[in-house]
Design a protein around this motif. Structure first.
Motif, short mmCIF file in Angstrom:
data_model
loop_
_atom_site.label_atom_id
_atom_site.label_comp_id
_atom_site.label_asym_id
_atom_site.label_seq_id
_atom_site.Cartn_x
_atom_site.Cartn_y
_atom_site.Cartn_z
N LEU A 34 0.83 -1.21 0.00
CA LEU A 34 0.00 0.00 0.00
C LEU A 34 0.87 1.26 0.00
N ALA A 35 1.92 1.25 0.83
CA ALA A 35 2.77 2.44 0.95
C ALA A 35 3.55 2.70 -0.33
N VAL A 36 4.15 1.65 -0.91
CA VAL A 36 4.99 1.84 -2.10
C VAL A 36 4.16 2.28 -3.29
N VAL A 37 3.04 1.58 -3.56
CA VAL A 37 2.19 1.95 -4.70
C VAL A 37 1.64 3.35 -4.52
N SER A 38 1.16 3.66 -3.33
CA SER A 38 0.61 4.99 -3.08
C SER A 38 1.67 6.06 -3.23
N CYS A 39 2.88 5.76 -2.79
CA CYS A 39 3.96 6.75 -2.88
C CYS A 39 4.33 7.01 -4.34
N ILE A 40 4.40 5.96 -5.16
CA ILE A 40 4.74 6.14 -6.58
C ILE A 40 3.66 6.97 -7.28
N LEU A 41 2.40 6.61 -7.04
CA LEU A 41 1.30 7.35 -7.66
C LEU A 41 1.26 8.79 -7.14
N SER A 42 1.53 8.96 -5.84
CA SER A 42 1.50 10.30 -5.25
C SER A 42 2.62 11.18 -5.78
N PHE A 43 3.75 10.56 -6.11
CA PHE A 43 4.85 11.33 -6.68
C PHE A 43 4.42 12.00 -7.98
N PHE A 44 3.81 11.21 -8.86
CA PHE A 44 3.37 11.77 -10.14
C PHE A 44 2.17 12.70 -9.95
N GLY A 45 1.27 12.31 -9.05
CA GLY A 45 0.13 13.18 -8.77
C GLY A 45 0.55 14.50 -8.18
N GLY A 46 1.50 14.46 -7.23
CA GLY A 46 1.99 15.69 -6.62
C GLY A 46 2.75 16.55 -7.61
N LEU A 47 3.50 15.88 -8.51
CA LEU A 47 4.25 16.62 -9.53
C LEU A 47 3.30 17.36 -10.47
N ILE A 48 2.25 16.67 -10.90
CA ILE A 48 1.28 17.31 -11.81
C ILE A 48 0.55 18.45 -11.11
N LEU A 49 0.07 18.19 -9.88
CA LEU A 49 -0.66 19.23 -9.15
C LEU A 49 0.25 20.42 -8.84
N GLY A 50 1.50 20.13 -8.49
CA GLY A 50 2.43 21.21 -8.17
C GLY A 50 2.69 22.10 -9.37
N LEU A 51 2.86 21.48 -10.53
CA LEU A 51 3.10 22.26 -11.76
C LEU A 51 1.85 23.06 -12.14
N LEU A 52 0.69 22.43 -12.02
CA LEU A 52 -0.55 23.13 -12.37
C LEU A 52 -0.84 24.28 -11.42
N SER A 53 -0.45 24.11 -10.15
CA SER A 53 -0.68 25.19 -9.17
C SER A 53 0.16 26.42 -9.44
N LEU A 54 1.19 26.27 -10.28
CA LEU A 54 2.05 27.40 -10.65
C LEU A 54 1.75 27.91 -12.06
N SER A 55 0.66 27.41 -12.66
CA SER A 55 0.32 27.80 -14.02
C SER A 55 0.07 29.31 -14.11
N ARG A 56 0.42 29.87 -15.24
CA ARG A 56 0.19 31.30 -15.46
C ARG A 56 -1.28 31.60 -15.74
N TYR A 57 -2.05 30.55 -16.00
CA TYR A 57 -3.46 30.74 -16.34
C TYR A 57 -4.33 30.59 -15.09
N PRO A 58 -5.04 31.64 -14.68
CA PRO A 58 -5.88 31.56 -13.48
C PRO A 58 -6.95 30.48 -13.55
N VAL A 59 -7.46 30.21 -14.76
CA VAL A 59 -8.52 29.21 -14.90
C VAL A 59 -8.02 27.81 -14.54
#
Length: 231
Positions: A34-59
């Motif tokens: 559970l920990a390893v699979v969740s961590c791998i998925l969370s890494f990519f999920g966090g990376l995507i969310l982190g990049l989107l949270s810095l988007s220049r587009y307010p929408v």
């Protein structure tokens, strides 16, 4: 008070892997899965969310930040319950409990990892971006080839610490019937009704060893990265 750890010896295999290979995986093996699979998925999920949270587009930026802050403001147990009842309704079929827990842990941890990614990216001097753009690189190329590699070096120790927290968070899976380490300990305790102290001391010791090992690895990694940065 005399402690008798014979119950641990008698059920050691059950604590480690549950009924596997003659049944489903459980115990410590399922906890690590559970920990390893969740961590791998969370890494990519966090990376995507982190990049989107810095988007220049307010929408894009505002809804993503709203989602992140909403998830971070909720207890993990509530997120797991949401996934447990929501996923089967959305998919129209029964979803295994372990998968609902993985999804709950992934969504919850991704929200926290996104802030690690955000801080790592913002910690890179702005001059790096300006220099990359001046050489003719596009925005996504600058982020992919210049900013992320530098920011990732600062993110790795925090990712390891988040993984340590994730190992402990898997103990909440027992609430929906997932047979991880804590649930196995409860089953053994309910069966014997005589050794609760010994059982939960053993479970606490296992969690401590796991978390201490990864915490030590995180400290070593921080020192290693700091040494490389000073060269």
């Amino acid at each position: 008070m005399d402690l008798d750890f014979q119950v641990i010896i008698d059920n050691f295999t059950y604590f480690m892997i549950g009924r596997y290979p003659n049944g489903p995986l459980g115990g410590l093996g399922l906890t690590m899965y559970l920990a390893v699979v969740s961590c791998i998925l969370s890494f990519f999920g966090g990376l995507i969310l982190g990049l989107l949270s810095l988007s220049r587009y307010p929408v894009i930026r505002y809804p993503v930040n709203l989602f992140i802050n909403t998830i971070r403001g909720l207890p993990l147990l509530m997120v797991i319950f949401w996934m447990y009842f929501l996923l089967p309704a959305l998919m129209g079929k029964t979803v295994p409990e372990s998968q609902t827990v993985i999804m709950g842990l992934t969504v919850f941890t991704s929200a926290y990892m996104s802030q690690i990614v955000r801080a790592g990216i913002m910690g890179v001097p702005k001059g790096q971006t300006e220099a990359a753009i001046s050489t003719g690189l596009k925005g996504w190329q600058t982020m992919l080839y210049i900013i992320l590699p530098q920011g990732m070096r600062n993110m790795i120790p925090s990712f390891v610490n988040q993984f340590v927290s994730l190992i402990k968070d898997t103990s909440l899976a027992f609430i929906v019937g997932v047979s991880e380490l804590t649930h196995v300990g409860t089953q053994v305790n309910n069966r014997t009704m005589s050794y609760p102290t010994e059982i939960f001391i053993f479970i606490a010791a296992v969690y401590f060893v796991l978390c201490f090992a990864f915490t030590s690895f995180s400290r070593w990694l921080e020192q290693r990265l700091a040494w490389r940065k000073s060269i």
